[in-house]
Design an enzyme around this catalytic site. Structure first.
Site, PDB file in Angstrom:
ATOM      1  N   MET A  67       0.795  -1.214   0.000  1.00 11.52           N
ATOM      2  CA  MET A  67       0.000   0.000   0.000  1.00 11.52           C
ATOM      3  C   MET A  67       0.834   1.274   0.000  1.00 11.52           C
ATOM      4  O   MET A  67       0.425   2.291   0.564  1.00 11.52           O
ATOM      5  CB  MET A  67      -0.962  -0.021   1.191  1.00 11.52           C
ATOM      6  CG  MET A  67      -2.078  -1.021   1.038  1.00 11.52           C
ATOM      7  SD  MET A  67      -3.012  -0.701  -0.492  1.00 11.52           S
ATOM      8  CE  MET A  67      -4.347  -1.855  -0.307  1.00 11.52           C
ATOM      9  N   LYS A  68       1.984   1.236  -0.618  1.00 13.65           N
ATOM     10  CA  LYS A  68       2.799   2.444  -0.763  1.00 13.65           C
ATOM     11  C   LYS A  68       3.177   2.621  -2.234  1.00 13.65           C
ATOM     12  O   LYS A  68       3.559   1.663  -2.909  1.00 13.65           O
ATOM     13  CB  LYS A  68       4.059   2.333   0.100  1.00 13.65           C
ATOM     14  CG  LYS A  68       3.812   2.430   1.612  1.00 13.65           C
ATOM     15  CD  LYS A  68       3.374   3.819   2.036  1.00 13.65           C
ATOM     16  CE  LYS A  68       3.298   3.960   3.555  1.00 13.65           C
ATOM     17  NZ  LYS A  68       2.234   3.085   4.172  1.00 13.65           N
TER      18      LYS A  68
ATOM     19  N   HIS B  40      -4.155  -5.216  -8.788  1.00 14.87           N
ATOM     20  CA  HIS B  40      -5.121  -4.234  -8.293  1.00 14.87           C
ATOM     21  C   HIS B  40      -6.516  -4.833  -8.396  1.00 14.87           C
ATOM     22  O   HIS B  40      -6.855  -5.397  -9.445  1.00 14.87           O
ATOM     23  CB  HIS B  40      -5.016  -2.938  -9.113  1.00 14.87           C
ATOM     24  CG  HIS B  40      -5.965  -1.866  -8.698  1.00 14.87           C
ATOM     25  ND1 HIS B  40      -5.902  -1.266  -7.458  1.00 14.87           N
ATOM     26  CD2 HIS B  40      -6.990  -1.278  -9.345  1.00 14.87           C
ATOM     27  CE1 HIS B  40      -6.866  -0.379  -7.354  1.00 14.87           C
ATOM     28  NE2 HIS B  40      -7.548  -0.361  -8.482  1.00 14.87           N
TER      29      HIS B  40
HETATM   30  N1  LIG Z   1       4.480   4.133  -8.503  1.00 14.36           N
HETATM   31  C1  LIG Z   1       3.493   3.298  -8.145  1.00 14.36           C
HETATM   32  N2  LIG Z   1       3.590   2.587  -7.001  1.00 14.36           N
HETATM   33  C2  LIG Z   1       2.598   1.726  -6.654  1.00 14.36           C
HETATM   34  C3  LIG Z   1       1.463   1.576  -7.462  1.00 14.36           C
HETATM   35  C4  LIG Z   1       1.393   2.318  -8.691  1.00 14.36           C
HETATM   36  O1  LIG Z   1       0.433   2.189  -9.482  1.00 14.36           O
HETATM   37  N3  LIG Z   1       2.435   3.162  -8.986  1.00 14.36           N
HETATM   38  N4  LIG Z   1       0.417   0.742  -7.070  1.00 14.36           N
HETATM   39  C5  LIG Z   1       0.373   0.501  -5.625  1.00 14.36           C
HETATM   40  C6  LIG Z   1      -0.763  -0.388  -5.212  1.00 14.36           C
HETATM   41  N5  LIG Z   1      -1.963   0.445  -5.225  1.00 14.36           N
HETATM   42  C7  LIG Z   1      -3.006   0.099  -6.052  1.00 14.36           C
HETATM   43  O2  LIG Z   1      -3.003  -0.918  -6.764  1.00 14.36           O
HETATM   44  C8  LIG Z   1      -1.986   1.625  -4.445  1.00 14.36           C
HETATM   45  C9  LIG Z   1      -1.525   1.560  -3.129  1.00 14.36           C
HETATM   46  C10 LIG Z   1      -1.455   2.723  -2.364  1.00 14.36           C
HETATM   47  C11 LIG Z   1      -1.862   3.942  -2.900  1.00 14.36           C
HETATM   48  C12 LIG Z   1      -1.711   5.186  -2.088  1.00 14.36           C
HETATM   49  O3  LIG Z   1      -2.375   6.194  -2.341  1.00 14.36           O
HETATM   50  N6  LIG Z   1      -0.783   5.154  -1.130  1.00 14.36           N
HETATM   51  C13 LIG Z   1      -0.482   6.369  -0.334  1.00 14.36           C
HETATM   52  C14 LIG Z   1      -1.075   6.224   1.071  1.00 14.36           C
HETATM   53  C15 LIG Z   1      -0.474   5.033   1.805  1.00 14.36           C
HETATM   54  C16 LIG Z   1      -1.074   4.756   3.189  1.00 14.36           C
HETATM   55  O4  LIG Z   1      -2.055   5.426   3.584  1.00 14.36           O
HETATM   56  O5  LIG Z   1      -0.523   3.859   3.849  1.00 14.36           O
HETATM   57  C17 LIG Z   1       1.033   6.547  -0.280  1.00 14.36           C
HETATM   58  O6  LIG Z   1       1.783   5.668  -0.798  1.00 14.36           O
HETATM   59  O7  LIG Z   1       1.457   7.571   0.257  1.00 14.36           O
HETATM   60  C18 LIG Z   1      -2.352   3.995  -4.204  1.00 14.36           C
HETATM   61  C19 LIG Z   1      -2.421   2.826  -4.979  1.00 14.36           C
HETATM   62  C20 LIG Z   1       1.704   0.022  -5.127  1.00 14.36           C
HETATM   63  N7  LIG Z   1       2.732   1.011  -5.511  1.00 14.36           N
HETATM   64  N1  LIG Z   2      -4.478  -0.736  -4.595  1.00 14.82           N
HETATM   65  C1  LIG Z   2      -3.812  -1.814  -3.978  1.00 14.82           C
HETATM   66  C2  LIG Z   2      -4.800  -2.853  -3.510  1.00 14.82           C
HETATM   67  O1  LIG Z   2      -5.926  -2.548  -3.194  1.00 14.82           O
HETATM   68  N2  LIG Z   2      -4.303  -4.088  -3.479  1.00 14.82           N
HETATM   69  C3  LIG Z   2      -5.143  -5.203  -3.097  1.00 14.82           C
HETATM   70  O2  LIG Z   2      -4.936  -5.570  -1.744  1.00 14.82           O
HETATM   71  C4  LIG Z   2      -5.361  -6.941  -1.612  1.00 14.82           C
HETATM   72  C5  LIG Z   2      -4.305  -7.655  -0.812  1.00 14.82           C
HETATM   73  O3  LIG Z   2      -4.792  -8.930  -0.445  1.00 14.82           O
HETATM   74  P1  LIG Z   2      -3.765 -10.000   0.199  1.00 14.82           P
HETATM   75  O4  LIG Z   2      -2.918  -9.236   1.191  1.00 14.82           O
HETATM   76  O5  LIG Z   2      -4.664 -11.028   0.817  1.00 14.82           O
HETATM   77  O6  LIG Z   2      -2.949 -10.541  -0.933  1.00 14.82           O
HETATM   78  C6  LIG Z   2      -5.481  -7.511  -3.042  1.00 14.82           C
HETATM   79  O7  LIG Z   2      -6.831  -7.639  -3.451  1.00 14.82           O
HETATM   80  C7  LIG Z   2      -4.799  -6.459  -3.870  1.00 14.82           C
HETATM   81  O8  LIG Z   2      -5.298  -6.366  -5.204  1.00 14.82           O
END
Ligand SMILES: Nc1nc2c(c(=O)[nH]1)N[C@@H](CN(C=O)c1ccc(C(=O)N[C@@H](CCC(=O)O)C(=O)O)cc1)CN2
Ligand SMILES: NCC(=O)N[C@@H]1O[C@H](COP(=O)([O-])[O-])[C@@H](O)[C@H]1O
EC number: 2.1.2.2
Length: 204
Positions: free
Chosen positions: A91-92, A108
């Site tokens: 989640m970063k 995702h």
């Molecule tokens: N450069 C990228 N890094 C990541 C991506 C991406 O598309 N480009 N995807 C994420 C996974 N994800 C969605 O699939 C996703 C995860 C987290 C966030 C986000 O807004 N994170 C914030 C807040 C984090 C928190 O509250 O803990 C942050 O990183 O500051 C958006 C999309 C994985 N990495």
């Molecule tokens: N945007 C990022 C996001 O929402 N990722 C989602 O977190 C879940 C993790 O499940 P898991 O920890 O059981 O694998 C998964 O559904 C993944 O797609």
């Protein structure tokens, strides 16, 4: 050659577990060499420990700046010499400097480009779509904007809440992830613009 995977997680790690289980078969063509996280005490790290896979944690709060955290994450991932980094519920957002070093894929729980961010299933439910799903893509500097590798569709049911919908998505997401990562590992890939083609270019 067996592809070296570093998997990054932030939660329960069921996608990680699916990859660990797949990698147990030598014919799959990949091995998880390390599991990293941005937080301690999560089931995803416990799954790795039970599998005997090295783990590491780099918390943003432990660094003076976000860039400092990103550099530290890059340094520890580099130690494991991955052929592919898999973000599986991580989640970063990672930096372009990180992405310049490692081919990185992310799974995702929505059909990109719809519903990017941290709440894909919630946003899909609130929007009232009848079909959503999961997407695997190569990560770029945007948020869920990278070139798409694979997608799986999931029907939204009348009685769904966020949890029931997300759990049904995760069922097909794990299968999508295992299938696609295995093909990337065994057959390589090419990317032309936004179009990913599996095969043709070997890893490493
Ligand atoms: N450069 C990228 N890094 C990541 C991506 C991406 O598309 N480009 N995807 C994420 C996974 N994800 C969605 O699939 C996703 C995860 C987290 C966030 C986000 O807004 N994170 C914030 C807040 C984090 C928190 O509250 O803990 C942050 O990183 O500051 C958006 C999309 C994985 N990495
Ligand atoms: N945007 C990022 C996001 O929402 N990722 C989602 O977190 C879940 C993790 O499940 P898991 O920890 O059981 O694998 C998964 O559904 C993944 O797609």
């Amino acid at each position: 050659m067996t592809a070296r995977l570093v998997v990054l997680v932030s939660g329960s790690g069921t996608n990680l577990q699916a990859l660990l289980d797949a990698c147990a078969e030598e014919s799959y063509g990949a091995t998880v060499v390390a599991v990293g996280s941005d937080r301690e005490g999560i089931e995803g790290l416990a799954r790795a420990e039970r599998a005997g896979v090295p783990t590491f944690t780099r918390r943003v709060a432990d660094f003076e700046t976000r860039d400092g955290w990103d550099r530290a994450l890059t340094t520890v991932v580099e130690r494991f010499e991955p052929d592919l980094v898999v973000l599986a519920g991580f989640m970063k957002l990672v930096s372009e400097d990180f992405l310049a070093k490692f081919p990185t894929v992310n799974t995702h729980p929505a059909l990109c480009p719809s519903f990017p961010g941290m709440h894909g299933p919630r946003d899909a439910l609130e929007h009232g779509v009848k079909v959503t799903g999961a997407t695997l893509f190569f990560v770029d500097g945007g948020v869920d904007t990278g070139p798409i590798i694979a997608q799986r569709a999931v029907e939204v049911l009348d009685g769904d809440d966020v949890e029931s919908l997300h759990e049904r998505i995760k069922g097909v997401e794990r299968a999508m992830l295992v299938d696609a990562v295995g093909r990337l590992a065994r057959d390589g890939w090419t990317v032309e613009g936004r179009h990913v083609r599996l095969g043709g270019a070997q890893l490493g």
